[in-house]
Design a protein around this motif. Structure first.
Motif: not given
Length: 289
Positions: A117-139
């Motif tokens: 999967v490749f997700e293309l979007d603006l910087y603000e959106t990507q920062v938000f999604k990366i952080e939320r992904t880290r929070q939801l998937f710790t392992k």
């Protein structure tokens, strides 16, 4: 800052997923991925767009708005795109490229090792999604490449290539909810650019709404949708002519096109038990490369 329309789309997916009605598309991550604070913000936004009706439920205005203006567009297009990805991954590896991914959660829900999967979007959106992904998937980390891009300035080809995209591998390019805000000539320049890096047997999926015959009519659902998105700070263009869509698609490197009209969408995705129907004037497009 996450766009308000992206938040509303995530809200709609969450509401439908947890509803007792027949499911057209399920997104078990929609609510958790957005987060409680933003989810409540989106729900409050939805309440603003339709006047309250007499109901025991304080969320009735929000539900009414979601049922009328969000689910008829969001459910079939997400189901349509992901069904295509699922069909292709059954016969080998495939790259799923989401342009303007917003708060789409496919990468979190994907269970196939055949899909990159490749997700293309603006910087603000990507920062938000990366952080939320880290929070939801710790392992475990989902198999996804978050690609920062400014579509007004950056080259899709160079951004994808630098992120590890393989132009020799089959791909499905999803451009959902984007054409509403971009003039048709500019939109198909993007299609033409994608065609240059897409391997044979790849596909492009997008949606668009028909240009209204009487643009002065402010009572149509499309006109109301324009007012709603404008209040969210996102102005829609005048829509596309289906004949021009087909002509420009073929000039952009597309081998064949399949256009699903609102009637086709109704027959394919909505049954009487859902209580929903396709949004007037909105089409789904499958383009083979």
């Amino acid at each position: 800052m996450i766009s308000k329309t992206a938040l509303l789309c995530a809200l709609a997916r969450a509401v439908h997923t947890h509803a007792k009605s027949e499911k057209i598309f399920e997104d078990e991550f929609a609510q958790d991925f957005v987060g409680l604070k933003e989810y409540r913000h989106a729900r409050n936004l939805a309440r603003q767009f339709l006047p309250a009706k007499k109901s025991k439920s304080k969320d009735y205005p929000a539900k009414d708005f979601i049922d009328q203006y969000l689910l008829p567009i969001i459910l079939p297009r997400n189901r349509f795109a992901e069904d295509i990805v699922d069909a292709k991954q059954k016969t080998g590896d495939v790259q799923y490229v989401l342009l303007g991914a917003g708060l789409d959660s496919f990468a979190l829900r994907n269970k196939s090792q055949n899909v990159d999967v490749f997700e293309l979007d603006l910087y603000e959106t990507q920062v938000f999604k990366i952080e939320r992904t880290r929070q939801l998937f710790t392992k475990r980390r989902p198999k996804v490449h978050f690609v920062e891009i400014d579509f007004n300035k950056d080259s899709i080809i160079s951004r994808l290539t630098n992120a590890g995209f393989n132009p020799k591998k089959r791909s499905v390019f999803s451009i959902l909810g984007v054409s509403y805000y971009i003039p048709i000539e500019i939109f198909f320049k993007t299609i033409a650019e994608i065609s240059k890096i897409a391997a044979p047997n790849s596909a492009i999926v997008f949606d668009y709404y028909e240009k209204e015959r009487d643009s002065a009519d402010s009572t149509t659902k499309i006109s109301r949708l324009k007012q709603i998105t404008a209040s969210c700070g996102e102005c829609m263009v005048d829509g596309y002519d289906p004949v021009q869509v087909d002509n420009l698609a073929r000039k952009s490197g597309i081998q064949y096109c399949h256009d699903l009209s609102p009637k086709d969408i109704d027959e394919a995705f909505f049954s009487a038990s859902t209580g929903l129907s396709a949004f007037e004037g909105v089409h789904l497009m499958y383009c083979g490369l």
